[in-house]
Design a protein around this motif. Structure first.
Motif, PDB file in Angstrom:
ATOM      1  N   UNK A   1       7.799   1.257  51.645  1.00  0.00           N
ATOM      2  CA  UNK A   1       9.655   1.187  52.113  1.00  0.00           C
ATOM      3  C   UNK A   1      10.326   0.284  50.984  1.00  0.00           C
ATOM      4  N   UNK A   2       9.937  -0.693  50.409  1.00  0.00           N
ATOM      5  CA  UNK A   2      10.585  -1.198  49.419  1.00  0.00           C
ATOM      6  C   UNK A   2      10.412  -1.076  47.976  1.00  0.00           C
ATOM      7  N   UNK A   3       9.185  -0.689  47.543  1.00  0.00           N
ATOM      8  CA  UNK A   3       8.223  -0.508  46.594  1.00  0.00           C
ATOM      9  C   UNK A   3       7.486  -1.790  45.708  1.00  0.00           C
ATOM     10  N   UNK A   4       8.124  -3.325  46.635  1.00  0.00           N
ATOM     11  CA  UNK A   4       7.515  -3.973  46.362  1.00  0.00           C
ATOM     12  C   UNK A   4       5.560  -4.455  46.810  1.00  0.00           C
ATOM     13  N   UNK A   5       4.828  -4.886  46.374  1.00  0.00           N
ATOM     14  CA  UNK A   5       3.638  -5.768  47.010  1.00  0.00           C
ATOM     15  C   UNK A   5       4.320  -7.307  48.092  1.00  0.00           C
ATOM     16  N   UNK A   6       3.609  -6.432  48.696  1.00  0.00           N
ATOM     17  CA  UNK A   6       3.613  -7.618  49.546  1.00  0.00           C
ATOM     18  C   UNK A   6       2.694  -9.206  49.665  1.00  0.00           C
ATOM     19  N   UNK A   7       2.393  -9.746  50.602  1.00  0.00           N
ATOM     20  CA  UNK A   7       1.403 -10.958  49.584  1.00  0.00           C
ATOM     21  C   UNK A   7       0.099 -11.014  49.895  1.00  0.00           C
ATOM     22  N   UNK A   8      -0.350 -10.081  50.767  1.00  0.00           N
ATOM     23  CA  UNK A   8      -1.153  -9.591  51.232  1.00  0.00           C
ATOM     24  C   UNK A   8      -1.730  -8.367  50.434  1.00  0.00           C
ATOM     25  N   UNK A   9      -1.548  -6.942  49.755  1.00  0.00           N
ATOM     26  CA  UNK A   9      -1.843  -6.132  49.035  1.00  0.00           C
ATOM     27  C   UNK A   9      -2.635  -6.923  47.845  1.00  0.00           C
ATOM     28  N   UNK A  10      -3.640  -5.591  48.118  1.00  0.00           N
ATOM     29  CA  UNK A  10      -4.743  -5.997  46.905  1.00  0.00           C
ATOM     30  C   UNK A  10      -5.785  -7.155  47.997  1.00  0.00           C
ATOM     31  N   UNK A  11      -5.662  -7.900  49.092  1.00  0.00           N
ATOM     32  CA  UNK A  11      -5.949  -8.239  49.625  1.00  0.00           C
ATOM     33  C   UNK A  11      -7.787  -7.708  49.949  1.00  0.00           C
ATOM     34  N   UNK A  12      -8.057  -6.047  50.900  1.00  0.00           N
ATOM     35  CA  UNK A  12      -9.153  -6.094  50.970  1.00  0.00           C
ATOM     36  C   UNK A  12     -10.302  -6.156  50.050  1.00  0.00           C
TER      37      UNK A  12
ATOM     38  N   UNK B   1     -19.892  -9.961  44.629  1.00  0.00           N
ATOM     39  CA  UNK B   1     -19.843 -11.411  43.612  1.00  0.00           C
ATOM     40  C   UNK B   1     -19.437 -11.808  42.499  1.00  0.00           C
ATOM     41  N   UNK B   2     -17.876 -11.107  42.325  1.00  0.00           N
ATOM     42  CA  UNK B   2     -17.688 -10.234  41.335  1.00  0.00           C
ATOM     43  C   UNK B   2     -15.751 -10.841  41.943  1.00  0.00           C
ATOM     44  N   UNK B   3     -16.281 -12.534  41.257  1.00  0.00           N
ATOM     45  CA  UNK B   3     -15.467 -13.047  41.610  1.00  0.00           C
ATOM     46  C   UNK B   3     -13.755 -12.524  41.086  1.00  0.00           C
ATOM     47  N   UNK B   4     -14.491 -12.796  39.586  1.00  0.00           N
ATOM     48  CA  UNK B   4     -12.865 -11.930  38.430  1.00  0.00           C
ATOM     49  C   UNK B   4     -11.767 -11.258  39.050  1.00  0.00           C
ATOM     50  N   UNK B   5     -13.134 -10.176  39.350  1.00  0.00           N
ATOM     51  CA  UNK B   5     -12.037  -8.651  39.995  1.00  0.00           C
ATOM     52  C   UNK B   5     -11.619  -9.496  41.157  1.00  0.00           C
ATOM     53  N   UNK B   6     -11.881  -9.883  42.110  1.00  0.00           N
ATOM     54  CA  UNK B   6     -11.809 -10.619  43.698  1.00  0.00           C
ATOM     55  C   UNK B   6     -10.238 -11.540  42.803  1.00  0.00           C
ATOM     56  N   UNK B   7     -10.286 -12.510  41.858  1.00  0.00           N
ATOM     57  CA  UNK B   7      -9.075 -13.046  41.613  1.00  0.00           C
ATOM     58  C   UNK B   7      -8.363 -12.141  41.155  1.00  0.00           C
ATOM     59  N   UNK B   8      -8.179 -10.529  40.555  1.00  0.00           N
ATOM     60  CA  UNK B   8      -7.432 -10.103  39.364  1.00  0.00           C
ATOM     61  C   UNK B   8      -6.661  -9.163  40.680  1.00  0.00           C
ATOM     62  N   UNK B   9      -7.558  -8.567  41.782  1.00  0.00           N
ATOM     63  CA  UNK B   9      -6.349  -8.254  42.378  1.00  0.00           C
ATOM     64  C   UNK B   9      -6.032  -8.917  43.951  1.00  0.00           C
ATOM     65  N   UNK B  10      -5.980 -10.523  44.421  1.00  0.00           N
ATOM     66  CA  UNK B  10      -5.220 -10.868  44.670  1.00  0.00           C
ATOM     67  C   UNK B  10      -5.738 -12.760  45.052  1.00  0.00           C
ATOM     68  N   UNK B  11      -5.487 -13.056  44.736  1.00  0.00           N
ATOM     69  CA  UNK B  11      -5.956 -14.920  44.354  1.00  0.00           C
ATOM     70  C   UNK B  11      -6.250 -15.581  45.610  1.00  0.00           C
ATOM     71  N   UNK B  12      -5.075 -14.588  46.199  1.00  0.00           N
ATOM     72  CA  UNK B  12      -4.923 -15.597  48.011  1.00  0.00           C
ATOM     73  C   UNK B  12      -5.149 -15.360  48.850  1.00  0.00           C
ATOM     74  N   UNK B  13      -6.549 -14.488  48.736  1.00  0.00           N
ATOM     75  CA  UNK B  13      -8.013 -14.375  49.471  1.00  0.00           C
ATOM     76  C   UNK B  13      -8.668 -15.136  50.013  1.00  0.00           C
ATOM     77  N   UNK B  14      -9.315 -15.899  48.246  1.00  0.00           N
ATOM     78  CA  UNK B  14      -9.946 -16.002  47.634  1.00  0.00           C
ATOM     79  C   UNK B  14      -9.444 -17.910  48.460  1.00  0.00           C
ATOM     80  N   UNK B  15      -8.494 -18.394  47.329  1.00  0.00           N
ATOM     81  CA  UNK B  15      -7.713 -19.759  48.438  1.00  0.00           C
ATOM     82  C   UNK B  15      -7.188 -19.161  49.706  1.00  0.00           C
ATOM     83  N   UNK B  16      -7.463 -18.600  50.813  1.00  0.00           N
ATOM     84  CA  UNK B  16      -7.062 -18.821  51.921  1.00  0.00           C
ATOM     85  C   UNK B  16      -8.140 -18.909  52.768  1.00  0.00           C
ATOM     86  N   UNK B  17      -9.131 -17.830  52.373  1.00  0.00           N
ATOM     87  CA  UNK B  17     -11.042 -18.795  53.152  1.00  0.00           C
ATOM     88  C   UNK B  17     -11.653 -20.189  52.531  1.00  0.00           C
TER      89      UNK B  17
END
Length: 136
Positions: A42-53, A62-78
């Motif tokens: 609806x807003x053409x914006x990324x939500x904080x969880x976009x890329x989390x999956x 085991x690809x930490x760099x790619x994970x951080x590129x997609x969404x670092x919030x996921x790793x920080x949340x874990x």
């Protein structure tokens, strides 16, 4: 008695098997059920969880760099869940230590990071830099 190497191998290969099964289950679950993101639709914006999956799957591979590129919030949340759980167990085991203040500071810091990250990522999108490539 079991030898240490046997116990280690059992735990290692057992956890590897659980990882593969969990990955295949989650991949099947998310490929069958993929709800559209309200922010993006609806807003053409990324939500904080976009890329989390995608970040979670990259982390499972085991690809930490790619994970951080997609969404670092996921790793920080874990990490936040892990640290908070450990601190709760320490507090439960030894009641003279109170970790509630540290846990509160940790969670507030995570919340501030999520807000700053979301604003910066959407600012980059506004300037024409699509980090995830979903709007290209």
């Amino acid at each position: 008695m079991f030898e240490k190497a046997t116990i280690f191998n059992t735990l290692f290969y057992g956890s590897l098997g659980v990882k593969v099964l969990l990955h295949n289950f989650l991949k099947k679950l998310f490929s069958d059920f993929s709800a559209p993101c309200y922010f993006r639709t609806h807003w053409k914006l990324y939500c904080p969880g976009c890329g989390g999956t995608r970040a979670l799957f990259a982390l499972m591979h085991g690809n930490l760099r790619q994970s951080l590129k997609y969404n670092p919030v996921t790793l920080l949340f874990l990490l936040d869940v892990l640290v908070t759980t450990i601190l709760s167990l320490i507090e439960k085991k030894n009641s003279k230590y109170s970790t509630s203040r540290f846990r509160l500071i940790l969670n507030i810091t995570l919340l501030i990071f999520i807000v700053v990250f979301s604003v910066l990522r959407n600012y980059l999108l506004y300037t024409g830099i699509d980090v995830l490539g979903d709007f290209s």
